[in-house]
Design a protein around this motif. Structure first.
Motif, PDB file in Angstrom:
ATOM      1  N   ILE A   3       0.850  -1.197   0.000  1.00 50.13           N
ATOM      2  CA  ILE A   3       0.000   0.000   0.000  1.00 50.13           C
ATOM      3  C   ILE A   3       0.879   1.237   0.000  1.00 50.13           C
ATOM      4  CG2 ILE A   3      -1.752   1.299   1.284  1.00 50.13           C
ATOM      5  CD1 ILE A   3      -2.523  -1.477   2.533  1.00 50.13           C
ATOM      6  N   ASN A   4       0.768   2.016  -1.066  1.00 48.17           N
ATOM      7  CA  ASN A   4       1.546   3.254  -1.144  1.00 48.17           C
ATOM      8  C   ASN A   4       0.753   4.403  -0.546  1.00 48.17           C
ATOM      9  OD1 ASN A   4       4.045   2.591  -2.640  1.00 48.17           O
ATOM     10  ND2 ASN A   4       2.520   1.756  -4.067  1.00 48.17           N
ATOM     11  N   PHE A   5       1.434   5.226   0.214  1.00 49.66           N
ATOM     12  CA  PHE A   5       0.770   6.401   0.781  1.00 49.66           C
ATOM     13  C   PHE A   5       0.985   7.607  -0.135  1.00 49.66           C
ATOM     14  CE2 PHE A   5      -1.129   5.372   4.862  1.00 49.66           C
ATOM     15  CZ  PHE A   5      -0.748   4.031   4.945  1.00 49.66           C
ATOM     16  N   PRO A   6       0.098   8.601  -0.034  1.00 49.66           N
ATOM     17  CA  PRO A   6       0.243   9.765  -0.926  1.00 49.66           C
ATOM     18  C   PRO A   6       1.603  10.431  -0.758  1.00 49.66           C
ATOM     19  CG  PRO A   6      -1.813   9.881   0.334  1.00 49.66           C
ATOM     20  CD  PRO A   6      -1.056   8.706   0.860  1.00 49.66           C
ATOM     21  N   LEU A   7       2.091  10.984  -1.826  1.00 52.18           N
ATOM     22  CA  LEU A   7       3.365  11.697  -1.798  1.00 52.18           C
ATOM     23  C   LEU A   7       3.292  12.818  -0.759  1.00 52.18           C
ATOM     24  CD1 LEU A   7       5.547  10.937  -3.870  1.00 52.18           C
ATOM     25  CD2 LEU A   7       5.100  13.150  -4.979  1.00 52.18           C
ATOM     26  N   GLY A   8       4.343  12.969   0.022  1.00 51.54           N
ATOM     27  CA  GLY A   8       4.347  14.060   1.005  1.00 51.54           C
ATOM     28  C   GLY A   8       3.622  13.713   2.299  1.00 51.54           C
ATOM     29  N   PHE A   9       3.191  12.478   2.444  1.00 54.02           N
ATOM     30  CA  PHE A   9       2.527  12.058   3.685  1.00 54.02           C
ATOM     31  C   PHE A   9       3.500  12.269   4.847  1.00 54.02           C
ATOM     32  CE2 PHE A   9       0.630   9.055   6.710  1.00 54.02           C
ATOM     33  CZ  PHE A   9      -0.727   9.228   6.478  1.00 54.02           C
ATOM     34  N   ASP A  79      17.278  12.888  20.941  1.00 57.61           N
ATOM     35  CA  ASP A  79      15.976  12.296  20.627  1.00 57.61           C
ATOM     36  C   ASP A  79      15.548  12.592  19.191  1.00 57.61           C
ATOM     37  OD1 ASP A  79      15.898  11.218  23.152  1.00 57.61           O
ATOM     38  OD2 ASP A  79      14.761  12.880  24.019  1.00 57.61           O
ATOM     39  N   PHE A  80      15.841  13.805  18.742  1.00 59.33           N
ATOM     40  CA  PHE A  80      15.488  14.137  17.352  1.00 59.33           C
ATOM     41  C   PHE A  80      16.388  13.381  16.371  1.00 59.33           C
ATOM     42  CE2 PHE A  80      13.405  18.556  18.304  1.00 59.33           C
ATOM     43  CZ  PHE A  80      12.401  17.908  18.981  1.00 59.33           C
ATOM     44  N   ASP A  81      17.645  13.150  16.750  1.00 59.34           N
ATOM     45  CA  ASP A  81      18.520  12.325  15.898  1.00 59.34           C
ATOM     46  C   ASP A  81      17.914  10.933  15.747  1.00 59.34           C
ATOM     47  OD1 ASP A  81      20.380  14.302  15.504  1.00 59.34           O
ATOM     48  OD2 ASP A  81      21.755  13.616  17.066  1.00 59.34           O
ATOM     49  N   MET A  82      17.407  10.440  16.872  1.00 58.33           N
ATOM     50  CA  MET A  82      16.820   9.104  16.847  1.00 58.33           C
ATOM     51  C   MET A  82      15.581   9.089  15.921  1.00 58.33           C
ATOM     52  SD  MET A  82      15.623   6.963  20.130  1.00 58.33           S
ATOM     53  CE  MET A  82      14.407   8.095  20.730  1.00 58.33           C
ATOM     54  N   ALA A  83      14.726  10.104  16.070  1.00 59.78           N
ATOM     55  CA  ALA A  83      13.517  10.171  15.223  1.00 59.78           C
ATOM     56  C   ALA A  83      13.920  10.227  13.750  1.00 59.78           C
ATOM     57  CB  ALA A  83      12.674  11.387  15.604  1.00 59.78           C
ATOM     58  N   LYS A  84      14.955  10.980  13.494  1.00 59.01           N
ATOM     59  CA  LYS A  84      15.430  11.070  12.096  1.00 59.01           C
ATOM     60  C   LYS A  84      15.903   9.700  11.605  1.00 59.01           C
ATOM     61  CE  LYS A  84      18.733  13.009   9.142  1.00 59.01           C
ATOM     62  NZ  LYS A  84      19.344  13.839   8.395  1.00 59.01           N
ATOM     63  N   SER A  85      16.669   9.013  12.462  1.00 49.92           N
ATOM     64  CA  SER A  85      17.171   7.702  12.040  1.00 49.92           C
ATOM     65  C   SER A  85      16.014   6.726  11.819  1.00 49.92           C
ATOM     66  CB  SER A  85      18.157   7.140  13.068  1.00 49.92           C
ATOM     67  OG  SER A  85      17.447   6.667  14.201  1.00 49.92           O
ATOM     68  N   LEU A  86      14.877   7.021  12.438  1.00 45.71           N
ATOM     69  CA  LEU A  86      13.707   6.152  12.260  1.00 45.71           C
ATOM     70  C   LEU A  86      12.859   6.583  11.058  1.00 45.71           C
ATOM     71  CD1 LEU A  86      12.662   5.703  16.015  1.00 45.71           C
ATOM     72  CD2 LEU A  86      13.669   3.977  14.514  1.00 45.71           C
ATOM     73  N   LYS A 397      10.615   1.502   8.618  1.00 45.08           N
ATOM     74  CA  LYS A 397      10.645   1.013   7.232  1.00 45.08           C
ATOM     75  C   LYS A 397       9.474   1.620   6.446  1.00 45.08           C
ATOM     76  CE  LYS A 397      11.214  -3.532   4.975  1.00 45.08           C
ATOM     77  NZ  LYS A 397      10.459  -3.263   3.803  1.00 45.08           N
ATOM     78  N   ILE A 398       8.325   1.651   7.093  1.00 42.55           N
ATOM     79  CA  ILE A 398       7.133   2.215   6.437  1.00 42.55           C
ATOM     80  C   ILE A 398       7.345   3.708   6.174  1.00 42.55           C
ATOM     81  CG2 ILE A 398       4.648   2.633   6.712  1.00 42.55           C
ATOM     82  CD1 ILE A 398       4.700   0.195   8.720  1.00 42.55           C
ATOM     83  N   CYS A 399       7.866   4.405   7.168  1.00 47.77           N
ATOM     84  CA  CYS A 399       8.089   5.852   7.022  1.00 47.77           C
ATOM     85  C   CYS A 399       9.055   6.129   5.874  1.00 47.77           C
ATOM     86  CB  CYS A 399       8.683   6.452   8.295  1.00 47.77           C
ATOM     87  SG  CYS A 399       7.718   6.215   9.792  1.00 47.77           S
ATOM     88  N   LYS A 400      10.133   5.364   5.843  1.00 38.24           N
ATOM     89  CA  LYS A 400      11.175   5.628   4.845  1.00 38.24           C
ATOM     90  C   LYS A 400      10.695   5.325   3.439  1.00 38.24           C
ATOM     91  CE  LYS A 400      14.937   4.862   8.076  1.00 38.24           C
ATOM     92  NZ  LYS A 400      15.912   3.926   8.631  1.00 38.24           N
ATOM     93  N   GLU A 401       9.872   4.266   3.314  1.00 37.03           N
ATOM     94  CA  GLU A 401       9.433   3.862   1.965  1.00 37.03           C
ATOM     95  C   GLU A 401       8.114   4.483   1.573  1.00 37.03           C
ATOM     96  OE1 GLU A 401       9.386  -0.390   2.142  1.00 37.03           O
ATOM     97  OE2 GLU A 401      11.576  -0.528   2.104  1.00 37.03           O
ATOM     98  N   ASN A 402       7.478   5.151   2.517  1.00 41.05           N
ATOM     99  CA  ASN A 402       6.136   5.725   2.302  1.00 41.05           C
ATOM    100  C   ASN A 402       5.153   4.633   1.838  1.00 41.05           C
ATOM    101  OD1 ASN A 402       4.546   8.097   2.472  1.00 41.05           O
ATOM    102  ND2 ASN A 402       4.594   8.350   0.251  1.00 41.05           N
TER     103      ASN A 402
END
Ligand code: FCB
Length: 406
Positions: A3-9, A79-86, A397-402
């Motif tokens: 399932i692809n999410f809209p661009l910019g989600f 913490d923000f570094d961690m969020a970014k890495s996620l 993984k979901i966030c990175k691949e949208n």
């Protein structure tokens, strides 16, 4: 299935100042000291035996005192570094009013600078800030004045918002004026389990009126300085089923939104509860799956909640969705099913534009204290060590691949 999410989600997680920052001096910190002993002794009657066995911390006084919490005020960069890495490309957090305006009418530039750095820190990491102006906690001076009951409440809040719009406004696109006004009223003035613990339906009405006007005032102020800003609020949405579901739905989910009318650029949805009403049982759980808090896990409810919001024709962000799951056994599947049901809502034309998991970190869960573990990262409160849970990587993984693969 893919399932692809809209661009910019937008993908991210949420926190709130009092629950993660540590070192706050506000209405909650005072209340915690006065009530910790009582809360620890009430745990015996309040929680089921499996919960008592699994979480003995609920009997300890320290559990109920926010104290240093996650020390996020000092560790936000890590913490923000961690969020970014996620793979997060957005982040929701709240401003602590008691830090910014420690005395009535006196604003602390160092606190403003701090939040300004946090906001630009998000920008540098490619994360869109979603800024909540008030997430429950209040400065002590405001609480002493009568809090949200006071006739001056809206005026004071307006001055605070005016200061924010002037000092931080140029850095923020997405604002949430209030977090869950309805939940605040119910817990503080109806059930009387949160500060100021003043139970009365009369007070509920007064606070309701003030919170409602506070939202409108904040909206108007921000827009007057920054017409391009997007201003919304986060509402707790419950999916009701059963014979009283119509009125319950209107009362809990709808009235604040409907009354806000044009003063909403987007809707923030916090979703945790499914209330199946059978007879006079408001919480029938046929599905029997629960989180550590005993809250029913019913991701599909989010689909129904979203579908009912379609008629407002506004962009929708899921500003909170999550579960307490210390052993991380259910979290990954829970997130995936919530996302699946969001995709179903998208397919029906609901304009959902982002998802913020609650929460980035384990944190201080109000009157329940530290034992419920909501975080994508586990916190060791003794050492402040962060440990990323495995579900967080699945979400990453979901966030990175949208894209969601199930
Ligand atoms: C929501 C609150 C948030 C957190 C979660 C579990 O109602 O907005 O602060 O406590 O519940």
């Amino acid at each position: 299935m893919e399932i692809n999410f809209p661009l910019g989600f937008l993908w991210g997680a949420a926190t709130s100042s009092h629950q993660v920052e540590g070192g706050n001096i506000n209405d909650w910190s005072q209340w915690e000291k006065n009530n910790a002993e009582r809360l620890a002794s009430e745990a015996k009657n309040k929680w089921q035996s499996w919960q008592q066995e699994k979480f003995p911390a609920m009997f300890e006084l320290q559990n109920y005192i926010s104290s240093q919490a996650c020390d996020h005020y000092n560790r936000w960069q890590e913490d923000f570094d961690m969020a970014k890495s996620l793979g997060h490309n957005a982040h929701r957090f709240s401003l602590e009013w008691s830090r910014i305006e420690p005395k009535k009418g006196e604003f602390d530039q160092a606190a403003i600078d701090h939040y300004s750095q946090m906001i630009s820190g998000l920008g540098k990491r490619g994360m869109e800030p979603f800024v909540t102006i008030n997430h429950f906690s209040l400065p002590q001076w405001f609480a002493n004045m009568g809090g949200w009951e006071s006739q001056e409440a809206v005026l004071c809040f307006g001055k605070f918002v005016d200061h924010l719009a002037k000092t931080l406004g140029h850095q923020i696109t997405f604002w949430l004026t209030l977090n869950e006004p309805w939940i605040y009223i119910v817990n503080s003035y109806w059930r009387g389990v949160w500060p100021p613990q003043k139970r009365s339906w009369w007070r509920c009405l007064r606070v309701y009126k003030n919170l409602f006007n506070a939202h409108k005032t904040a909206y108007n102020i921000i827009k007057s300085y920054h017409p391009e800003a997007q201003v919304g609020l986060a509402e707790n949405n419950v999916y009701f089923e059963g014979w009283l579901s119509g009125p319950a739905h209107w009362l809990v989910n709808r009235q604040f939104l409907s009354l806000s009318g044009q003063r909403l650029d987007f809707i923030g949805v916090n979703y945790y509860f499914h209330n199946k009403i059978k007879g006079f049982n408001f919480r029938k759980n046929d599905n029997h799956q629960v989180s550590d808090l005993g809250w029913e896990l019913y991701p599909k409810g989010l689909f129904y909640v979203l579908r009912r919001l379609k008629k407002y024709r506004k962009p929708i962000y899921i500003t909170e969705g999550g579960l307490a799951d210390a052993r991380d056994l259910q979290r990954a599947n829970f997130i995936k099913s919530q996302l699946f049901y969001i995709s179903e809502a998208l397919a029906e034309g609901v304009d959902v534009r982002g998802y913020f998991y609650w929460s980035l970190l384990d944190n201080f869960e109000w009157d329940k204290g530290f034992w419920p573990r909501f975080g994508l990262a586990e916190i060791d409160y003794k050492t402040q060590e962060r440990k990323i849970r495995s579900s967080a990587w699945e979400y990453a993984k979901i966030c990175k691949e949208n894209k969601l693969i199930i």
